[in-house]
Design an enzyme around this catalytic site. Structure first.
Site, PDB file in Angstrom:
ATOM      1  CB  VAL A 195      -0.927   0.009   1.240  1.00 22.72           C
ATOM      2  CG1 VAL A 195      -1.669   1.326   1.350  1.00 22.72           C
ATOM      3  CG2 VAL A 195      -1.907  -1.145   1.159  1.00 22.72           C
ATOM      4  CG  PHE A 223     -11.189   1.779  -1.860  1.00 20.47           C
ATOM      5  CD1 PHE A 223     -11.876   0.929  -1.009  1.00 20.47           C
ATOM      6  CD2 PHE A 223     -11.318   3.147  -1.663  1.00 20.47           C
ATOM      7  CE1 PHE A 223     -12.697   1.421  -0.003  1.00 20.47           C
ATOM      8  CE2 PHE A 223     -12.142   3.653  -0.657  1.00 20.47           C
ATOM      9  CZ  PHE A 223     -12.828   2.793   0.183  1.00 20.47           C
ATOM     10  CG  LEU A 224      -4.006   1.078  -3.599  1.00 21.75           C
ATOM     11  CD1 LEU A 224      -2.515   1.074  -3.348  1.00 21.75           C
ATOM     12  CD2 LEU A 224      -4.358   2.067  -4.680  1.00 21.75           C
ATOM     13  CB  THR A 244      -7.423  -2.387   5.931  1.00 24.44           C
ATOM     14  OG1 THR A 244      -7.270  -2.023   4.572  1.00 24.44           O
ATOM     15  CG2 THR A 244      -8.837  -2.866   6.186  1.00 24.44           C
ATOM     16  CB  CYS A 273      -6.965  -7.293   1.125  1.00 19.70           C
ATOM     17  SG  CYS A 273      -5.468  -6.381   0.762  1.00 19.70           S
ATOM     18  CE  LYS A 319      -9.810  -1.935   2.169  1.00 15.14           C
ATOM     19  NZ  LYS A 319      -8.491  -1.735   1.732  1.00 15.14           N
ATOM     20  CB  ALA A 327     -17.468 -19.524 -10.245  1.00 19.79           C
TER      21      ALA A 327
END
Ligand code: UGA
Length: 461
Positions: free
Chosen positions: A19, A167-168, A128, A275, A219, A267
């Protein structure tokens, strides 16, 4: 009211991981002077030498572009705090065995900030974190700044804490930074809001200003919702397998409804990475801690945990006894575009097949050097191969475990000629069934009928 004018203020990005480094380079691209801080001397010297410390498309070039100009990698956190006005916290928030987020790196950073408060600082939480972490950071800074030999007086030195979740997506992180779909900022002061508006204005993305805890929840809720979509479609895939329907068409059909949308309905063998699994567990933990029964998310997690075993079962159903079978596995990273294998379902499957006595021949375009360090080659049992063709040699089956686009373009006739059995099990529904079947392969995928009838195509009328 003090403002941050015309990028003369410095930014320190604390933590140079997946990040922090893209964030720092993104801010440098916007014209800010950025210090990239990390406590690892090895990591800092690699960055100072111009080496990108992990694979992310475009990252190495961006580093070259800004290194020594408006991006400086440094190890001295205290000095960086004193020099900078805006501090982005991008340190790790790993998970404890309970599922709870381990916030010790954030707490340590907050204490160091407190002890080096020499002027106004905006502290932006980007890692986060569970809701109310920003309040803990505020409290920690106040407490330690007050205690530092009784010298600091917070009535004179001001600071704000903001939450600006990232939100990478690995593999497209730089694109996410330069063209974000939205920017969420949780603030509790006008000054923090104005600074963040100034930073992000050039990106002309929708900017949602909220309170601190709301931004933190956004988030976790976003990642949990996306995980839920994946587990949902994976259950639909199992039903399609049982009934003989095609999950890719079901996903297309439901995804055309704008209330559902087509994204994250692929799927496969389940979600992985640093994450989703971690954030999902942390959100479940947070809900439990506050007495909220969010067992829906426990199901999302349980469904995901079964995916690798279900895929191994498909391999077993195809080959019967796995002992002494040679299996080629293509794709080890948790998704394409990255060398990251953390919580990768591919690695779980490789591990499981090894324990059943199969000999594995592995290939991945990027992840092999890192994975070999934790999962060393074993003579005749586990071989890392320099191409998919080499991996397929003498194999009884070929597995697609990560949907790297290059695997779509393989020469199927060449592959078939080197394999002992012409069998493909596609854990990501990457390949076109007709193409590989016409090359003579038996092809098994996820939730797609093995002997298709009319499958239909979307068209407008
Ligand atoms: C995810 C989120 O998408 C980012 O928005 C967020 O910023 C990031 O986590 C984070 O919290 O830092 P990332 O972990 O890079 O990003 O990967 P995704 O592209 O979301 O994929 C996660 C996993 O889901 C992968 O294993 C992928 O193969 C799987 N997946 C994804 C599916 O199985 N099906 C899909 O339809 C989509």
């Amino acid at each position: 009211m003090a403002r941050i004018r015309s990028k003369r203020a410095k930014i320190a990005v604390i933590g140079m991981g997946h990040v922090g480094l893209p964030t720092a380079l993104g801010l440098a691209s916007l014209g800010w002077q950025v210090l990239g801080v990390d406590c690892s001397p090895e990591l800092v010297s690699r960055l100072q030498a111009g080496e990108a410390t992990f694979y992310e498309p475009g990252l190495a070039d961006l580093l070259q572009q800004h290194l020594g100009k408006n991006f400086l990698p440094v190890q001295d956190l205290e000095k960086a705090i004193r020099e900078a006005t805006i501090l982005f916290l991008c340190v790790g928030t790993p998970q404890k065995t309970t599922g709870e987020a381990d916030l010790s790196q954030l707490e340590a950073a907050a204490r160091t900030i407190a002890q080096n408060l020499n002027s106004y600082k905006l502290i932006v939480e980007k890692s986060t974190v569970p809701a109310i972490t920003a309040q803990w950071i505020q409290r920690t800074i106040r407490r330690y700044a007050n205690n530092e030999n009784g010298r600091k007086h917070l009535d004179r030195i001001e600071f704000d804490v903001a939450s600006n979740p990232e939100f990478l997506q690995e593999g497209v992180a730089l694109d996410n930074i330069s063209r974000p779909e939205r920017i969420v900022c949780g603030v509790d002061s006008d000054r923090a809001r104005e600074i963040l508006e100034e930073i992000y204005r050039p990106l002309s993305a929708p900017l949602l200003m909220t309170g601190l805890s709301t931004a933190e929840i956004i988030k976790h809720a976003a990642n949990s919702f996306l995980s839920m979509k994946i587990s949902f479609i994976n259950m639909v895939a199992d039903l399609c397998d049982a009934i003989g329907a095609d999950v890719t068409k079901v996903a297309e059909g439901i995804g055309m409804d704008p209330r559902i949308g087509p994204a994250f309905l692929q799927a496969g063998i389940g979600f992985g990475g640093y994450c989703f699994p971690k954030d999902l567990r942390a959100f479940i933990y947070l809900a439990e801690e506050h007495g909220v029964d969010f067992s829906l998310l426990k199901q999302v997690e349980a469904i995901n945990e079964r995916r690798s075993e279900l895929f191994v079962k498909k391999v077993r159903n195809a080959l019967w006894v796995l002992h002494d079978k040679t299996i080629a596995a293509l794709g080890l990273s948790f998704k394409p575009g990255t060398d990251d294998t953390r919580e990768s379902p591919s690695v779980r499957i490789v591990d499981r097949l090894l324990s059943e006595g199969a000999a594995l021949r592995l290939h991945d375009p990027k992840a092999m050097p890192l994975l070999q360090k934790v999962f060393p080659p074993q003579e005749g049992r586990l071989t890392y191969c320099d191409s998919p063709y080499s991996a397929a040699q003498n194999a009884h089956a070929l597995l697609i475990l990560t949907d790297w686009p290059e695997y779509k373009l393989l020469d199927w006739n060449q592959l078939r000629a080197t394999m002992q059995l012409p069998l493909i099990l596609d854990g990501r529904n990457l390949l076109d069934p007709a193409t590989v079947r016409s090359a003579g392969f038996e092809y098994i995928s996820i939730g797609r009928p093995e002997a298709p009838g009319f499958q239909g195509t979307a068209s407008s009328v």
